[in-house]
Write a protein that holds these residues in place. Structure first.
Motif, PDB file in Angstrom:
ATOM      1  N   PHE A 337      33.625  27.915  19.685  1.00 10.66           N
ATOM      2  CA  PHE A 337      33.844  28.173  18.700  1.00 10.66           C
ATOM      3  C   PHE A 337      34.504  29.714  18.594  1.00 10.66           C
ATOM      4  O   PHE A 337      35.137  30.089  18.026  1.00 10.66           O
ATOM      5  CB  PHE A 337      32.111  28.912  18.178  1.00 10.66           C
ATOM      6  N   GLY A 338      35.015  29.354  19.718  1.00  7.03           N
ATOM      7  CA  GLY A 338      36.011  30.235  20.513  1.00  7.03           C
ATOM      8  C   GLY A 338      37.907  29.923  18.945  1.00  7.03           C
ATOM      9  O   GLY A 338      37.391  29.415  18.404  1.00  7.03           O
ATOM     10  N   GLU A 339      38.942  30.960  19.180  1.00  5.13           N
ATOM     11  CA  GLU A 339      39.951  31.377  18.061  1.00  5.13           C
ATOM     12  C   GLU A 339      40.554  30.187  18.550  1.00  5.13           C
ATOM     13  O   GLU A 339      40.448  29.166  20.336  1.00  5.13           O
ATOM     14  CB  GLU A 339      40.948  32.197  18.688  1.00  5.13           C
ATOM     15  N   VAL A 354      31.537  22.379  31.615  1.00  3.72           N
ATOM     16  CA  VAL A 354      32.305  21.501  30.433  1.00  3.72           C
ATOM     17  C   VAL A 354      34.324  22.438  30.128  1.00  3.72           C
ATOM     18  O   VAL A 354      34.156  23.551  30.644  1.00  3.72           O
ATOM     19  CB  VAL A 354      32.336  21.355  28.240  1.00  3.72           C
ATOM     20  N   ALA A 355      34.819  21.424  31.079  1.00  2.18           N
ATOM     21  CA  ALA A 355      36.295  21.843  31.369  1.00  2.18           C
ATOM     22  C   ALA A 355      37.019  21.081  30.151  1.00  2.18           C
ATOM     23  O   ALA A 355      36.793  20.374  29.620  1.00  2.18           O
ATOM     24  CB  ALA A 355      37.078  21.511  32.882  1.00  2.18           C
ATOM     25  N   PHE A 356      37.983  22.219  30.000  1.00  2.00           N
ATOM     26  CA  PHE A 356      38.729  21.212  28.130  1.00  2.00           C
ATOM     27  C   PHE A 356      39.969  21.723  27.887  1.00  2.00           C
ATOM     28  O   PHE A 356      40.447  22.474  29.084  1.00  2.00           O
ATOM     29  CB  PHE A 356      37.682  22.491  26.177  1.00  2.00           C
ATOM     30  N   HIS A 365      45.938  26.238  27.328  1.00  2.00           N
ATOM     31  CA  HIS A 365      45.166  26.508  28.159  1.00  2.00           C
ATOM     32  C   HIS A 365      44.184  25.628  28.683  1.00  2.00           C
ATOM     33  O   HIS A 365      43.713  24.855  28.102  1.00  2.00           O
ATOM     34  CB  HIS A 365      44.039  27.809  27.492  1.00  2.00           C
ATOM     35  N   ILE A 366      44.321  25.695  30.237  1.00 10.17           N
ATOM     36  CA  ILE A 366      42.582  24.804  31.003  1.00 10.17           C
ATOM     37  C   ILE A 366      42.007  26.165  30.649  1.00 10.17           C
ATOM     38  O   ILE A 366      41.932  27.043  31.400  1.00 10.17           O
ATOM     39  CB  ILE A 366      42.837  23.650  32.058  1.00 10.17           C
ATOM     40  N   ASP A 372      26.656  25.539  26.313  1.00  5.47           N
ATOM     41  CA  ASP A 372      26.084  26.120  25.231  1.00  5.47           C
ATOM     42  C   ASP A 372      27.382  26.991  24.132  1.00  5.47           C
ATOM     43  O   ASP A 372      27.189  27.402  23.097  1.00  5.47           O
ATOM     44  CB  ASP A 372      24.776  27.237  24.546  1.00  5.47           C
ATOM     45  N   GLY A 373      28.965  26.484  25.062  1.00  4.33           N
ATOM     46  CA  GLY A 373      29.897  26.939  24.291  1.00  4.33           C
ATOM     47  C   GLY A 373      29.815  29.117  24.993  1.00  4.33           C
ATOM     48  O   GLY A 373      31.058  29.184  25.143  1.00  4.33           O
ATOM     49  N   SER A 374      28.654  29.254  25.704  1.00  2.60           N
ATOM     50  CA  SER A 374      29.406  30.261  26.482  1.00  2.60           C
ATOM     51  C   SER A 374      29.857  30.661  27.691  1.00  2.60           C
ATOM     52  O   SER A 374      30.467  29.719  28.160  1.00  2.60           O
ATOM     53  CB  SER A 374      28.079  30.950  27.022  1.00  2.60           C
ATOM     54  N   GLU A 375      30.301  31.962  27.863  1.00  5.94           N
ATOM     55  CA  GLU A 375      31.170  32.299  29.027  1.00  5.94           C
ATOM     56  C   GLU A 375      32.217  31.433  29.156  1.00  5.94           C
ATOM     57  O   GLU A 375      32.969  30.903  30.012  1.00  5.94           O
ATOM     58  CB  GLU A 375      30.059  32.239  30.022  1.00  5.94           C
ATOM     59  N   GLU A 376      32.622  31.710  27.734  1.00  8.09           N
ATOM     60  CA  GLU A 376      34.883  30.958  27.722  1.00  8.09           C
ATOM     61  C   GLU A 376      35.417  31.286  29.143  1.00  8.09           C
ATOM     62  O   GLU A 376      35.178  33.138  28.765  1.00  8.09           O
ATOM     63  CB  GLU A 376      35.345  30.449  26.796  1.00  8.09           C
TER      64      GLU A 376
END
Lengths: 441, 170
Positions: A337-339, A354-356, A365-366, A372-376
């Motif tokens: 849900f980030g920018e 999850v790495a992305f 960026h890596i 749950d998408g937290s702590e990006e």
């Protein structure tokens, strides 16, 4: 393919081993989660050659063990020039005071014997300030051409005993080796040790090859090739270098394959009529199941380690974002849900992250995030970083970085999931699309 | 003599166009040897049935906006010309190659290139070109023709190229 068999033996503790101190200090330990700022100082005196032929290997082995440990950023080697005493007998009592004096918190000693093409390597790990061995001595045996693996095994044992985490040095990386300018780039599959040693090529560069992925047992690779003129998925046996194409219908493209944890199923993208969706296929029978069915681009799927879920990217919301769905398909939960835009998600082997690849404001960026998408957490930033792959212990990520401009080229880097210790991984040519193997057996 | 030689070379080049022509992804070099003077030389850019004519006079490619696969007005106009040509030269089949610029992840760009190629294919079909003569393939960001990392290059790399097969070679 060279035969590599490692045997594991317990070295009997010498009867005259030095007794532990009654009141040991804090045990030798690196807690990775706490964020290590100060690397732990260690010493690796050149291993003892027990046969005349072993002298060179004794020196080489100690060097690779040291390189593995210092390469993590968690350890710092004390140079031999600082040593007060030497270790002249693998079984003799250790002069702890001499190693304390130079602040070597860990000491690794080893001995090497070569007989014909067979080599045995023994090592001990000492917690200098506790005045005791940490764990038992171990012995590895194998052929001399597998000596680097034996060094990695020693380093893995040391890393594991001190951090409490699994090791990752005795592992390999399959990747795409690249030559030539951007408008005439040649690509072929290559495989190497995790540290860039022992590069071998698995295909020629007659056709474009993309994104190789290891099987869970490290014996096979899935990849995409244009050798038919259209992108199709191939499975290659690393030992025999035999490959076969997976079933695909005329007029379709298939790409972005990954193995299931069982190694029997592949999840991949299939494009038909301009629309890309995610499917699974039983590798033996070729029977496939469609998991997504939307007009959006759905690609880059990756299994959870327990095989029950799949993380993937989709632009169904209007831009690339990450989603998790059951392995049977059905409703997907958006997790990013980030920018910016998120792609190429890869589930960590520990199952927790999850790495992305993230694109935002013209930069790549890596990063890693929780399920749950937290702590990006963004670990890198550059003109073009992409394609993360996890070390077997889930602590380190390797990825490809392409430089900007007409002379741009791609190479491999690794970084800790803390964002520290960004390091280039040396390859003989340009390199992209790395896939890290499981720890070798 | 020089002219005959030129056209023979061109014919030879055309015979292998479908699989090995290095201009496949660029196209600019094909027909560069066409004579400037009058008279139609078969296979040259002056010959309306030639591949060189299709590539240069008709235009073998359409360009796309960033992360888009919808056709522009210029793109539709080019495809109108391609459709007319394909309906006249019925021996030819085509593979439409979709491409993306380097700003994007590899897998996404493969899928985006497929969308672009398919948009061109659907448009040609809507103008009457039989679907059986049109195949698509995406190269994603694997085959840029311009190599700078600026919009001027990216704009030319975001393309769908109609590559002819058949005709003189069939």
């Amino acid at each position: 393919m060279k035969a590599i068999i490692l045997s594991l033996l317990l070295v009997l503790t010498a009867a005259f081993a030095a007794p532990s101190q009654a009141h040991a200090q804090e045990p030798l330990r690196i807690i990775i989660d706490e964020g290590v700022i100060e690397p732990l100082p260690f010493a690796v005196p050149t291993f003892q050659p027990e046969t005349a032929e072993a002298a060179q290997l004794a020196s080489d082995l100690a060097r690779v063990v040291s390189d593995d440990l210092t390469g993590t950023g968690l350890f710092r080697e004390i140079p031999a020039s600082a040593f007060i005493s030497t270790v002249s007998d693998f079984n003799a009592p250790l002069q702890y005071a001499d190693w304390k004096a130079i602040n070597a918190q860990a000491l690794i000693t080893g001995a090497v014997a070569v007989t014909g093409d067979q080599v045995t390597v023994k090592f001990r790990l000492y917690d200098v300030f506790s005045g005791a061995e940490l764990g038992n001595g171990l012995q590895f045996a194998g052929t001399t051409d597998a000596w680097r693996r034996m060094a990695h095994k020693v380093a893995d044992a040391v890393y594991s005993r001190i951090t409490g985490e699994g090791g990752y040095f005795d592992s390999r990386v399959v990747y795409v080796s690249e030559t030539g300018p951007k408008d005439d780039r040649r690509k072929r599959l290559a495989i190497m040790d995790y540290d860039g040693a022992n590069v071998q090529y698995l295909t020629d560069s007659a056709a474009i090859v993309l994104a190789p992925r290891f099987s869970p047992t490290g014996d096979r690779v899935l990849y995409t090739s244009y050798e038919s003129g259209f992108p199709r998925i191939y499975v290659l046996d690393i030992g025999s270098v035999q490959r076969r194409v997976l079933e695909s219908a005329e007029g379709t493209m298939s790409f972005a394959p990954r193995f299931s944890p069982s190694g029997q199923t592949v999840v991949f993208s299939l494009t038909q009529g301009g629309n890309t969706d995610i499917y699974t296929m039983d590798i033996a029978s070729g029977a496939s199941v469609r998991l997504t069915n939307t007009p959006a681009i759905e690609t880059a799927p990756s299994f959870s380690p327990d095989g029950t879920r799949i993380v993937f990217e989709s632009d169904r919301s209007g831009s690339q974002q990450l989603y998790i769905m059951p392995v049977t398909g059905g409703e997907a939960q958006r997790i990013s849900f980030g920018e910016g835009r998120y792609g190429t998600p890869v589930w960590s082997p520990r199952g927790d992250l999850v790495a992305f690849t993230k694109q935002n404001k013209g930069r790549f960026h890596i990063g890693v995030m929780r399920l749950d998408g937290s702590e990006e957490r963004l670990l890198t930033a550059s003109f073009l970083d992409e394609g993360p792959t996890w070390a077997p212990n889930g602590r380190v990520i390797m990825f490809a970085r392409e430089t900007q401009g007409a002379g741009g080229s791609s190479s491999l880097y690794s970084v800790d999931i803390s964002g520290r210790n960004l390091r280039p991984v040396r390859t003989p040519e340009g390199a992209s699309d790395p896939s890290w193997s499981p720890l070798q057996q | 003599m020089k002219r005959i030689l030129t056209s023979m070379i061109l014919m030879a080049a055309l015979a292998v166009t479908a699989c090995t022509n290095p201009g496949r992804f660029g196209g600019q070099d094909v027909g560069a040897t066409a004579p400037a003077s009058g008279g139609i030389i078969p296979g040259s850019a002056n010959d309306p049935t030639s591949l060189a004519y299709f590539q240069q006079a008709v235009g073998d490619r359409v360009l796309f906006e960033v992360d888009q696969s919808n056709l522009t007005d210029i793109g539709r106009s080019t495809l109108d010309g391609q459709a007319t040509w394909l309906l006249t030269n019925i021996d030819y089949a085509a593979v439409i190659e979709g491409h993306a610029d380097e700003q994007g992840t590899r897998e996404y760009n493969l899928a985006l290139g497929a969308r672009r190629a398919n948009a061109a294919r659907e448009y040609l079909i809507s103008k009457g070109v039989p679907a059986t003569r049109l195949r698509v393939v995406s190269y994603g960001k694997e085959r840029p023709i311009e190599i700078c990392s600026e919009e001027a290059c990216y704009a030319k790399n975001r393309r769908a190229v109609t590559v002819l097969a058949g005709g003189l070679t069939s």
